[in-house]
Design a protein around this motif. Structure first.
Motif, PDB file in Angstrom:
ATOM      1  N   LEU A  23       0.877  -1.493  -0.097  1.00  0.00           N
ATOM      2  CA  LEU A  23       0.080  -0.072   0.048  1.00  0.00           C
ATOM      3  C   LEU A  23       1.028   1.313  -0.108  1.00  0.00           C
ATOM      4  CD1 LEU A  23      -2.829  -0.953   2.689  1.00  0.00           C
ATOM      5  CD2 LEU A  23      -2.842  -0.962   0.135  1.00  0.00           C
ATOM      6  N   VAL A  24       0.371   2.459  -0.597  1.00  0.00           N
ATOM      7  CA  VAL A  24       1.004   3.460  -0.690  1.00  0.00           C
ATOM      8  C   VAL A  24       0.310   4.729  -0.091  1.00  0.00           C
ATOM      9  CG1 VAL A  24       2.292   5.197  -2.271  1.00  0.00           C
ATOM     10  CG2 VAL A  24       2.492   2.956  -2.809  1.00  0.00           C
ATOM     11  N   PHE A  25      -0.748   4.978  -0.659  1.00  0.00           N
ATOM     12  CA  PHE A  25      -1.526   6.433  -0.343  1.00  0.00           C
ATOM     13  C   PHE A  25      -2.045   6.083   1.149  1.00  0.00           C
ATOM     14  CE2 PHE A  25      -5.013   9.337  -0.343  1.00  0.00           C
ATOM     15  CZ  PHE A  25      -4.487  10.163  -0.829  1.00  0.00           C
ATOM     16  N   PRO A  26      -2.835   4.678   1.287  1.00  0.00           N
ATOM     17  CA  PRO A  26      -3.310   4.657   2.735  1.00  0.00           C
ATOM     18  C   PRO A  26      -2.167   4.786   3.961  1.00  0.00           C
ATOM     19  CG  PRO A  26      -4.303   2.826   1.290  1.00  0.00           C
ATOM     20  CD  PRO A  26      -2.871   3.523   0.359  1.00  0.00           C
ATOM     21  N   ASN A  27      -0.963   4.333   3.565  1.00  0.00           N
ATOM     22  CA  ASN A  27      -0.122   4.890   4.661  1.00  0.00           C
ATOM     23  C   ASN A  27       0.460   6.235   4.721  1.00  0.00           C
ATOM     24  OD1 ASN A  27       0.131   2.034   5.333  1.00  0.00           O
ATOM     25  ND2 ASN A  27       1.326   1.487   3.625  1.00  0.00           N
ATOM     26  N   LEU A  28       0.156   7.037   3.835  1.00  0.00           N
ATOM     27  CA  LEU A  28       0.323   8.608   3.981  1.00  0.00           C
ATOM     28  C   LEU A  28      -0.809   9.533   4.357  1.00  0.00           C
ATOM     29  CD1 LEU A  28       1.964   8.746   0.175  1.00  0.00           C
ATOM     30  CD2 LEU A  28       3.127   8.185   2.449  1.00  0.00           C
ATOM     31  N   VAL A  29      -1.728   8.840   4.667  1.00  0.00           N
ATOM     32  CA  VAL A  29      -2.911   9.579   4.961  1.00  0.00           C
ATOM     33  C   VAL A  29      -3.465   9.087   6.494  1.00  0.00           C
ATOM     34  CG1 VAL A  29      -3.686   9.957   2.828  1.00  0.00           C
ATOM     35  CG2 VAL A  29      -4.852   8.370   3.886  1.00  0.00           C
ATOM     36  N   TYR A  30      -4.504  10.073   6.887  1.00  0.00           N
ATOM     37  CA  TYR A  30      -5.028   9.815   8.161  1.00  0.00           C
ATOM     38  C   TYR A  30      -5.952   8.405   8.249  1.00  0.00           C
ATOM     39  CZ  TYR A  30      -8.453  10.357  12.238  1.00  0.00           C
ATOM     40  OH  TYR A  30      -9.192  10.067  13.447  1.00  0.00           O
ATOM     41  N   LYS A  31      -5.788   7.633   9.120  1.00  0.00           N
ATOM     42  CA  LYS A  31      -6.288   6.336   9.223  1.00  0.00           C
ATOM     43  C   LYS A  31      -7.369   6.188  10.381  1.00  0.00           C
ATOM     44  CE  LYS A  31      -2.749   3.103   7.306  1.00  0.00           C
ATOM     45  NZ  LYS A  31      -1.866   1.980   7.799  1.00  0.00           N
ATOM     46  N   ASP A  32      -8.529   5.768   9.956  1.00  0.00           N
ATOM     47  CA  ASP A  32      -9.634   5.343  11.044  1.00  0.00           C
ATOM     48  C   ASP A  32      -9.981   4.071  11.013  1.00  0.00           C
ATOM     49  OD1 ASP A  32     -11.750   6.881  12.969  1.00  0.00           O
ATOM     50  OD2 ASP A  32     -12.687   5.273  11.992  1.00  0.00           O
ATOM     51  N   TYR A  33      -9.773   3.245  12.062  1.00  0.00           N
ATOM     52  CA  TYR A  33     -10.080   1.630  12.219  1.00  0.00           C
ATOM     53  C   TYR A  33     -10.891   1.386  13.449  1.00  0.00           C
ATOM     54  CZ  TYR A  33      -9.724  -3.168  12.762  1.00  0.00           C
ATOM     55  OH  TYR A  33      -9.876  -4.407  13.111  1.00  0.00           O
ATOM     56  N   SER A  34     -11.688   0.735  13.778  1.00  0.00           N
ATOM     57  CA  SER A  34     -12.197   0.048  14.645  1.00  0.00           C
ATOM     58  C   SER A  34     -12.475  -1.368  14.443  1.00  0.00           C
ATOM     59  CB  SER A  34     -13.445   0.697  15.193  1.00  0.00           C
ATOM     60  OG  SER A  34     -14.657   0.307  14.599  1.00  0.00           O
ATOM     61  N   ASP A  35     -12.872  -2.134  15.376  1.00  0.00           N
ATOM     62  CA  ASP A  35     -12.944  -3.723  15.426  1.00  0.00           C
ATOM     63  C   ASP A  35     -14.421  -3.994  15.164  1.00  0.00           C
ATOM     64  OD1 ASP A  35     -13.812  -3.232  17.819  1.00  0.00           O
ATOM     65  OD2 ASP A  35     -12.140  -4.521  18.720  1.00  0.00           O
ATOM     66  N   THR A  36     -15.236  -3.084  15.076  1.00  0.00           N
ATOM     67  CA  THR A  36     -16.734  -3.135  14.783  1.00  0.00           C
ATOM     68  C   THR A  36     -16.957  -3.691  13.283  1.00  0.00           C
ATOM     69  OG1 THR A  36     -17.382  -1.365  16.243  1.00  0.00           O
ATOM     70  CG2 THR A  36     -19.158  -2.140  14.685  1.00  0.00           C
ATOM     71  N   PHE A  37     -17.572  -4.788  13.210  1.00  0.00           N
ATOM     72  CA  PHE A  37     -17.801  -5.417  12.094  1.00  0.00           C
ATOM     73  C   PHE A  37     -18.742  -5.034  11.317  1.00  0.00           C
ATOM     74  CE2 PHE A  37     -15.366  -8.782  13.988  1.00  0.00           C
ATOM     75  CZ  PHE A  37     -15.195  -9.466  12.977  1.00  0.00           C
ATOM     76  N   GLN A  38     -18.743  -4.614  10.068  1.00  0.00           N
ATOM     77  CA  GLN A  38     -19.626  -3.765   8.974  1.00  0.00           C
ATOM     78  C   GLN A  38     -19.648  -4.597   7.699  1.00  0.00           C
ATOM     79  OE1 GLN A  38     -21.185  -1.037  10.232  1.00  0.00           O
ATOM     80  NE2 GLN A  38     -19.755  -0.428  11.817  1.00  0.00           N
ATOM     81  N   LYS A  39     -20.624  -4.238   7.021  1.00  0.00           N
ATOM     82  CA  LYS A  39     -20.927  -4.335   5.423  1.00  0.00           C
ATOM     83  C   LYS A  39     -21.022  -3.346   4.465  1.00  0.00           C
ATOM     84  CE  LYS A  39     -25.995  -4.318   5.832  1.00  0.00           C
ATOM     85  NZ  LYS A  39     -26.085  -3.844   7.216  1.00  0.00           N
ATOM     86  N   ARG A  40     -20.756  -3.674   3.309  1.00  0.00           N
ATOM     87  CA  ARG A  40     -20.598  -2.722   2.256  1.00  0.00           C
ATOM     88  C   ARG A  40     -21.973  -1.784   2.266  1.00  0.00           C
ATOM     89  NH1 ARG A  40     -18.834  -3.415  -3.826  1.00  0.00           N
ATOM     90  NH2 ARG A  40     -20.543  -4.700  -3.871  1.00  0.00           N
ATOM     91  N   GLY A  41     -21.790  -0.452   2.072  1.00  0.00           N
ATOM     92  CA  GLY A  41     -22.921   0.280   2.409  1.00  0.00           C
ATOM     93  C   GLY A  41     -23.242   0.943   3.541  1.00  0.00           C
ATOM     94  N   ASP A  42     -22.652   0.447   4.658  1.00  0.00           N
ATOM     95  CA  ASP A  42     -22.869   1.132   5.734  1.00  0.00           C
ATOM     96  C   ASP A  42     -22.399   2.440   6.007  1.00  0.00           C
ATOM     97  OD1 ASP A  42     -24.061  -1.267   6.627  1.00  0.00           O
ATOM     98  OD2 ASP A  42     -22.586  -2.055   7.946  1.00  0.00           O
ATOM     99  N   GLU A  43     -23.032   3.394   6.593  1.00  0.00           N
ATOM    100  CA  GLU A  43     -22.517   4.770   7.012  1.00  0.00           C
ATOM    101  C   GLU A  43     -22.098   4.884   8.492  1.00  0.00           C
ATOM    102  OE1 GLU A  43     -25.275   7.584   5.823  1.00  0.00           O
ATOM    103  OE2 GLU A  43     -24.795   7.308   3.530  1.00  0.00           O
ATOM    104  N   ILE A  44     -20.931   5.232   8.642  1.00  0.00           N
ATOM    105  CA  ILE A  44     -20.323   5.472  10.144  1.00  0.00           C
ATOM    106  C   ILE A  44     -19.887   6.845  10.391  1.00  0.00           C
ATOM    107  CG2 ILE A  44     -19.578   3.198  10.129  1.00  0.00           C
ATOM    108  CD1 ILE A  44     -16.830   3.933   9.412  1.00  0.00           C
ATOM    109  N   GLN A  45     -19.461   7.138  11.489  1.00  0.00           N
ATOM    110  CA  GLN A  45     -19.204   8.518  11.911  1.00  0.00           C
ATOM    111  C   GLN A  45     -17.571   8.342  12.288  1.00  0.00           C
ATOM    112  OE1 GLN A  45     -20.758  11.491  11.847  1.00  0.00           O
ATOM    113  NE2 GLN A  45     -22.302  10.360  10.717  1.00  0.00           N
ATOM    114  N   ILE A  46     -16.885   8.887  11.810  1.00  0.00           N
ATOM    115  CA  ILE A  46     -15.456   9.008  12.415  1.00  0.00           C
ATOM    116  C   ILE A  46     -14.883  10.411  12.696  1.00  0.00           C
ATOM    117  CG2 ILE A  46     -14.982   7.114  10.554  1.00  0.00           C
ATOM    118  CD1 ILE A  46     -13.318   9.411   9.011  1.00  0.00           C
ATOM    119  N   ARG A  47     -13.968  10.445  13.523  1.00  0.00           N
ATOM    120  CA  ARG A  47     -13.568  11.667  14.185  1.00  0.00           C
ATOM    121  C   ARG A  47     -12.567  12.241  13.306  1.00  0.00           C
ATOM    122  NH1 ARG A  47     -12.038  10.201  20.386  1.00  0.00           N
ATOM    123  NH2 ARG A  47     -13.779   9.820  21.148  1.00  0.00           N
ATOM    124  N   LYS A  48     -12.830  13.608  13.104  1.00  0.00           N
ATOM    125  CA  LYS A  48     -11.941  14.399  12.285  1.00  0.00           C
ATOM    126  C   LYS A  48     -10.470  14.451  13.104  1.00  0.00           C
ATOM    127  CE  LYS A  48     -13.464  17.800   9.952  1.00  0.00           C
ATOM    128  NZ  LYS A  48     -14.121  19.159   9.506  1.00  0.00           N
TER     129      LYS A  48
END
Length: 368
Positions: A23-48
């Motif tokens: 990976l190139v770009f993902p390692n250069l930007v802000y990352k947001d991760y949690s261990d909550t399982f999700q599916k495609r199309g889910d909308e989530i809130q992330i901290r800025k």
């Protein structure tokens, strides 16, 4: 099956480090991760990420406190799944884990990384701050300092600046004598690795996934339909017998300021209404010229908080053998199952993710 080494857990654990390495770009930007399982199309809130400003200390006024407001969030739709799927019978010849790595895991990790990297660079469409000339490949030191100038003008922090260039710009930069000459550049990386490294406060990278923007076209030069005050984020442009369209990511120049079109728009009845970012900075009249930048390669320079790479572990499908592993802000799911329709055993490797522009003012599009 004959292959005794194809355990889901082992495949996942072998694959994730290889994916991260590619990976190139993902390692250069802000990352947001949690261990909550999700599916495609889910909308989530992330901290800025926090955005602070260094100020001159005024002894008379004392310290001016800045809030670190971790309650500020942005909505992100988890709209992308990168996947590699193979029929297990194709892996029967992998008699040990080394063979399996060579035949499947390494190519699969590389393919996933290529898609994830490619998707990231479409974020250029959110960036109105530009330099360079459409259709002309950046090839001089002045092209790099032009990027620096825009970043400085936008008060982008000087630490952590990085740029991602397309293959043509990268090749041109590596032939500049001041870069190739170690005595002048301070590094022999251009000769040893074909990389221009760090220049003028920018860590420079090459990506084959840098996007080419095909601009919208209008049949006539347009001007504002009516006098419009600064502050609007929607502008109606008009001309006699104008047809055509503008596209998301198009760059408009108005009274010396640049704006990005934030959604596709089509002309009708001799006018076109376009949403723009940022808000109009100056009042315009019906005589104000509006120009549209032409087709260009969209190189990007930025600091990490400009963009977010968001990942979540995918939900586990019912009735199949599945293992999910996570590390360093990335989650990978490996699933083995049986395809009833085609009567074959399948293996899938998946990543759920999304990208989001957080602070567009912390990035610049270097047109080429």
């Amino acid at each position: 099956m004959a292959n005794q080494f194809l355990t889901i857990k082992e495949v996942a654990r072998q694959a994730l480090p290889r994916l991260i390495e590619n990976l190139v770009f993902p390692n250069l930007v802000y990352k947001d991760y949690s261990d909550t399982f999700q599916k495609r199309g889910d909308e989530i809130q992330i901290r800025k990420p926090a955005k602070l400003e260094a100020k001159e200390f005024d002894a008379a006024k004392g310290v001016e406190m800045q809030d670190i407001d971790d309650s500020q969030t942005v909505t992100v739709k988890l709209d992308k799944i990168a996947t590699v799927d193979v029929e297990i019978s194709a892996l029967e010849g992998a008699l040990n884990i080394d063979n399996l790595n060579r035949q499947f895991i390494e190519p699969a990790a590389g393919a996933l990384a290529q898609k994830i990297n490619s998707d990231s660079l479409a974020l250029y469409k959110d960036i109105p701050y530009v330099c360079g000339t459409p259709g002309t490949t950046p090839s001089k030191l002045e092209d790099i300092t032009a990027v620096r100038k825009v970043l400085n003008a936008n008060k982008v922090p000087t630490s952590g600046r990085r740029a991602v260039w397309d293959v043509e710009a990268d090749a041109a930069f590596t032939t500049i004598p001041a870069i190739v000459n170690a005595e002048k550049s301070g590094s022999t990386a251009a000769l040893r690795e074909g990389s221009i490294g760090r220049l003028f406060g920018l860590d420079n990278y090459m990506s084959q996934a840098v996007k080419h923007h095909t601009a919208g076209t209008l049949s006539a030069a347009v001007k504002p339909k009516e006098a419009t005050k600064a502050g609007t984020t929607q502008l109606t442009l008009a001309a006699t017998a104008v047809t055509g369209a503008l596209k998301k990511g198009d760059i408009l120049t108005i009274l010396g300021d640049t704006y990005v079109v934030t959604a596709d728009a089509a002309a009708a009845s001799n006018e076109i209404t376009v949403p723009i970012y940022p808000a109009l900075k100056k009042d315009v009249t019906t005589a104000t010229n509006v120009t549209v930048a032409g087709d260009h390669t969209a190189n990007l320079a930025f600091v990490a908080p400009a963009f977010a790479f968001v990942t979540r572990p995918l939900v586990t499908p019912a009735g199949v053998d599945c293992y999910t592993t996570s590390y360093n802000g990335l989650s990978l799911r490996v699933t083995k199952g049986y395809d009833m329709k085609y009567k074959r055993e399948m293996l899938s490797m998946d990543v759920l993710y999304a990208y989001k522009t957080i602070y567009p003012e912390l990035a610049v599009r270097a047109m080429g």
